[in-house]
Design a protein around this motif. Structure first.
Motif, PDB file in Angstrom:
ATOM      1  N   TYR A 245      47.145  -6.686  42.089  1.00 41.94           N
ATOM      2  CA  TYR A 245      46.330  -6.656  43.290  1.00 41.94           C
ATOM      3  C   TYR A 245      45.232  -5.612  43.136  1.00 41.94           C
ATOM      4  CZ  TYR A 245      49.984  -9.431  45.433  1.00 41.94           C
ATOM      5  OH  TYR A 245      50.873 -10.428  45.722  1.00 41.94           O
ATOM      6  N   GLU A 246      44.014  -5.998  43.467  1.00 41.35           N
ATOM      7  CA  GLU A 246      42.867  -5.117  43.347  1.00 41.35           C
ATOM      8  C   GLU A 246      42.136  -5.040  44.680  1.00 41.35           C
ATOM      9  OE1 GLU A 246      42.073  -3.202  40.829  1.00 41.35           O
ATOM     10  OE2 GLU A 246      43.599  -4.001  39.487  1.00 41.35           O
ATOM     11  N   ALA A 247      41.503  -3.893  44.921  1.00 38.43           N
ATOM     12  CA  ALA A 247      40.718  -3.680  46.136  1.00 38.43           C
ATOM     13  C   ALA A 247      39.305  -3.268  45.745  1.00 38.43           C
ATOM     14  CB  ALA A 247      41.356  -2.584  46.989  1.00 38.43           C
ATOM     15  N   THR A 248      38.381  -3.471  46.651  1.00 38.66           N
ATOM     16  CA  THR A 248      37.024  -2.967  46.469  1.00 38.66           C
ATOM     17  C   THR A 248      36.776  -1.926  47.549  1.00 38.66           C
ATOM     18  OG1 THR A 248      35.994  -4.590  47.934  1.00 38.66           O
ATOM     19  CG2 THR A 248      36.221  -5.201  45.600  1.00 38.66           C
ATOM     20  N   ILE A 249      35.766  -1.103  47.354  1.00 36.05           N
ATOM     21  CA  ILE A 249      35.456  -0.062  48.336  1.00 36.05           C
ATOM     22  C   ILE A 249      35.046  -0.684  49.672  1.00 36.05           C
ATOM     23  CG2 ILE A 249      33.036   0.256  47.691  1.00 36.05           C
ATOM     24  CD1 ILE A 249      35.511   3.057  48.544  1.00 36.05           C
ATOM     25  N   GLU A 250      34.360  -1.828  49.629  1.00 40.84           N
ATOM     26  CA  GLU A 250      33.954  -2.488  50.873  1.00 40.84           C
ATOM     27  C   GLU A 250      35.170  -2.964  51.660  1.00 40.84           C
ATOM     28  OE1 GLU A 250      32.765  -3.688  47.835  1.00 40.84           O
ATOM     29  OE2 GLU A 250      30.870  -2.588  47.878  1.00 40.84           O
ATOM     30  N   ARG A 251      36.106  -3.614  50.961  1.00 40.34           N
ATOM     31  CA  ARG A 251      37.309  -4.094  51.648  1.00 40.34           C
ATOM     32  C   ARG A 251      38.166  -2.927  52.118  1.00 40.34           C
ATOM     33  NH1 ARG A 251      37.727  -8.102  47.263  1.00 40.34           N
ATOM     34  NH2 ARG A 251      39.528  -6.934  46.541  1.00 40.34           N
ATOM     35  N   ALA A 252      38.190  -1.850  51.363  1.00 39.22           N
ATOM     36  CA  ALA A 252      38.945  -0.665  51.805  1.00 39.22           C
ATOM     37  C   ALA A 252      38.340  -0.096  53.092  1.00 39.22           C
ATOM     38  CB  ALA A 252      38.954   0.388  50.708  1.00 39.22           C
TER      39      ALA A 252
ATOM     40  N   GLY B 287      49.899  -1.082  58.404  1.00 42.30           N
ATOM     41  CA  GLY B 287      49.771  -0.995  56.950  1.00 42.30           C
ATOM     42  C   GLY B 287      49.677  -2.367  56.298  1.00 42.30           C
ATOM     43  N   LEU B 288      50.460  -3.325  56.790  1.00 41.38           N
ATOM     44  CA  LEU B 288      50.400  -4.685  56.248  1.00 41.38           C
ATOM     45  C   LEU B 288      49.043  -5.342  56.526  1.00 41.38           C
ATOM     46  CD1 LEU B 288      53.937  -6.056  57.148  1.00 41.38           C
ATOM     47  CD2 LEU B 288      53.006  -5.620  54.864  1.00 41.38           C
ATOM     48  N   VAL B 289      48.532  -5.165  57.739  1.00 37.24           N
ATOM     49  CA  VAL B 289      47.218  -5.734  58.074  1.00 37.24           C
ATOM     50  C   VAL B 289      46.142  -5.100  57.197  1.00 37.24           C
ATOM     51  CG1 VAL B 289      45.464  -5.910  59.888  1.00 37.24           C
ATOM     52  CG2 VAL B 289      47.856  -6.374  60.428  1.00 37.24           C
ATOM     53  N   MET B 290      46.209  -3.781  57.055  1.00 37.49           N
ATOM     54  CA  MET B 290      45.223  -3.093  56.223  1.00 37.49           C
ATOM     55  C   MET B 290      45.308  -3.571  54.771  1.00 37.49           C
ATOM     56  SD  MET B 290      45.362   0.761  57.776  1.00 37.49           S
ATOM     57  CE  MET B 290      44.122   1.373  56.621  1.00 37.49           C
ATOM     58  N   TRP B 291      46.516  -3.747  54.265  1.00 39.36           N
ATOM     59  CA  TRP B 291      46.695  -4.215  52.894  1.00 39.36           C
ATOM     60  C   TRP B 291      46.078  -5.597  52.732  1.00 39.36           C
ATOM     61  CZ3 TRP B 291      48.822  -8.558  50.863  1.00 39.36           C
ATOM     62  CH2 TRP B 291      48.952  -8.581  49.476  1.00 39.36           C
ATOM     63  N   ARG B 292      46.324  -6.482  53.701  1.00 37.98           N
ATOM     64  CA  ARG B 292      45.813  -7.853  53.602  1.00 37.98           C
ATOM     65  C   ARG B 292      44.293  -7.886  53.564  1.00 37.98           C
ATOM     66  NH1 ARG B 292      44.580 -11.497  51.491  1.00 37.98           N
ATOM     67  NH2 ARG B 292      44.433 -13.594  52.289  1.00 37.98           N
ATOM     68  N   ILE B 293      43.667  -6.989  54.296  1.00 41.67           N
ATOM     69  CA  ILE B 293      42.198  -6.930  54.303  1.00 41.67           C
ATOM     70  C   ILE B 293      41.682  -6.335  52.995  1.00 41.67           C
ATOM     71  CG2 ILE B 293      40.217  -5.833  55.407  1.00 41.67           C
ATOM     72  CD1 ILE B 293      41.814  -6.069  58.067  1.00 41.67           C
ATOM     73  N   ALA B 294      42.347  -5.311  52.494  1.00 34.41           N
ATOM     74  CA  ALA B 294      41.825  -4.564  51.340  1.00 34.41           C
ATOM     75  C   ALA B 294      42.083  -5.232  49.997  1.00 34.41           C
ATOM     76  CB  ALA B 294      42.413  -3.158  51.325  1.00 34.41           C
ATOM     77  N   TYR B 295      43.202  -5.925  49.830  1.00 33.81           N
ATOM     78  CA  TYR B 295      43.621  -6.374  48.503  1.00 33.81           C
ATOM     79  C   TYR B 295      43.500  -7.877  48.312  1.00 33.81           C
ATOM     80  CZ  TYR B 295      45.233  -1.830  47.135  1.00 33.81           C
ATOM     81  OH  TYR B 295      45.253  -0.512  46.780  1.00 33.81           O
ATOM     82  N   ARG B 296      43.187  -8.230  47.066  1.00 31.99           N
ATOM     83  CA  ARG B 296      43.169  -9.615  46.622  1.00 31.99           C
ATOM     84  C   ARG B 296      43.938  -9.699  45.303  1.00 31.99           C
ATOM     85  NH1 ARG B 296      41.877  -9.673  50.988  1.00 31.99           N
ATOM     86  NH2 ARG B 296      40.024 -10.494  51.990  1.00 31.99           N
ATOM     87  N   ARG B 297      44.603 -10.794  45.122  1.00 27.28           N
ATOM     88  CA  ARG B 297      45.395 -11.011  43.909  1.00 27.28           C
ATOM     89  C   ARG B 297      44.471 -11.333  42.741  1.00 27.28           C
ATOM     90  NH1 ARG B 297      50.394 -14.814  44.616  1.00 27.28           N
ATOM     91  NH2 ARG B 297      48.749 -16.039  45.574  1.00 27.28           N
ATOM     92  N   GLN B 298      44.734 -10.705  41.612  1.00 26.09           N
ATOM     93  CA  GLN B 298      43.974 -10.939  40.393  1.00 26.09           C
ATOM     94  C   GLN B 298      44.884 -11.586  39.353  1.00 26.09           C
ATOM     95  OE1 GLN B 298      40.654 -10.136  40.326  1.00 26.09           O
ATOM     96  NE2 GLN B 298      40.973  -9.534  42.451  1.00 26.09           N
TER      97      GLN B 298
ATOM     98  N   VAL C  63      47.311   4.128  42.295  1.00 22.67           N
ATOM     99  CA  VAL C  63      47.183   4.552  40.895  1.00 22.67           C
ATOM    100  C   VAL C  63      48.472   4.243  40.123  1.00 22.67           C
ATOM    101  CG1 VAL C  63      46.928   6.575  39.398  1.00 22.67           C
ATOM    102  CG2 VAL C  63      45.414   6.274  41.364  1.00 22.67           C
ATOM    103  N   ALA C  64      49.612   4.373  40.794  1.00 21.77           N
ATOM    104  CA  ALA C  64      50.894   4.083  40.143  1.00 21.77           C
ATOM    105  C   ALA C  64      51.125   2.581  39.955  1.00 21.77           C
ATOM    106  CB  ALA C  64      52.038   4.685  40.958  1.00 21.77           C
ATOM    107  N   GLY C  65      50.265   1.757  40.555  1.00 22.02           N
ATOM    108  CA  GLY C  65      50.417   0.316  40.425  1.00 22.02           C
ATOM    109  C   GLY C  65      51.287  -0.313  41.497  1.00 22.02           C
ATOM    110  N   TRP C  66      51.689   0.466  42.468  1.00 21.46           N
ATOM    111  CA  TRP C  66      52.518  -0.040  43.572  1.00 21.46           C
ATOM    112  C   TRP C  66      51.585  -0.490  44.688  1.00 21.46           C
ATOM    113  CZ3 TRP C  66      56.419   4.578  43.656  1.00 21.46           C
ATOM    114  CH2 TRP C  66      57.180   4.533  42.492  1.00 21.46           C
ATOM    115  N   ARG C  67      51.125  -1.743  44.593  1.00 20.47           N
ATOM    116  CA  ARG C  67      50.068  -2.246  45.472  1.00 20.47           C
ATOM    117  C   ARG C  67      50.488  -3.465  46.269  1.00 20.47           C
ATOM    118  NH1 ARG C  67      45.385  -2.097  40.844  1.00 20.47           N
ATOM    119  NH2 ARG C  67      45.816   0.020  40.185  1.00 20.47           N
TER     120      ARG C  67
END
Length: 152
Positions: free
Chosen positions: A11-18, A140-151, A76-80
């Motif tokens: 899962y990756e995020a961008t600064i805009e989505r964050a 936290g779940l809502v924020m995660w859904r907005i910020a992250y996309r599966r790669q 950073v630890a990969g727990w996303r």
């Protein structure tokens, strides 16, 4: 060669989505404050608008100051994953609210009390903070859904 397990995703995020994620979390927190003020019996529109606005700003600051560094470590630890976002929200809010109700986990001066009353103070603090932790996990779940996309 990938070291990830088959079927696992990154899962990756961008600064805009964050940024949008932080805005959404702040607004949701403000709505919770608004709900609590309504539940307390306040119905004046100006007071309700002030409660929502102030709640939104303070929640944004709290999310940034407390959950932000925790989430950065998790990222950073990969727990996303979604469960990690819910866990950060729940644990951070639980620690803040239990600490606030127990005089800094008993580290600060508190009024004289007996052991039984102290036990009930701790049980009450944990129970009421658990309700808030559930709401924070949802945020936290809502924020995660907005910020992250599966790669991949």
């Amino acid at each position: 060669m990938s070291t990830r397990a088959p079927g696992s995703h990154r899962y990756e995020a961008t600064i805009e989505r964050a940024g949008w994620s932080l805005a959404a979390g702040s607004v949701l927190g403000g709505l919770i404050v608004l709900g609590l003020v309504l539940r307390g019996g306040q119905y004046d529109p100006l007071a309700l608008a002030a409660a929502w606005g102030l709640g939104t700003v303070l929640m944004g600051m709290g999310i940034t100051a407390v959950a932000g560094p925790l989430w950065l470590v998790m990222h950073v630890a990969g727990w996303r994953r979604p469960r990690h976002a819910a866990l950060v929200g729940a644990i951070a809010s639980l620690a803040i609210f239990v600490g606030a109700q127990t005089y800094g986990f008993g580290l600060l001066d508190m009024p004289p009390t007996d052991d039984r009353a102290l036990l009930y103070r701790w049980l009450s603090a944990i129970a009421t903070s658990a309700v808030i932790a559930v709401a924070a996990a949802f945020i936290g779940l809502v924020m995660w859904r907005i910020a992250y996309r599966r790669q991949g």
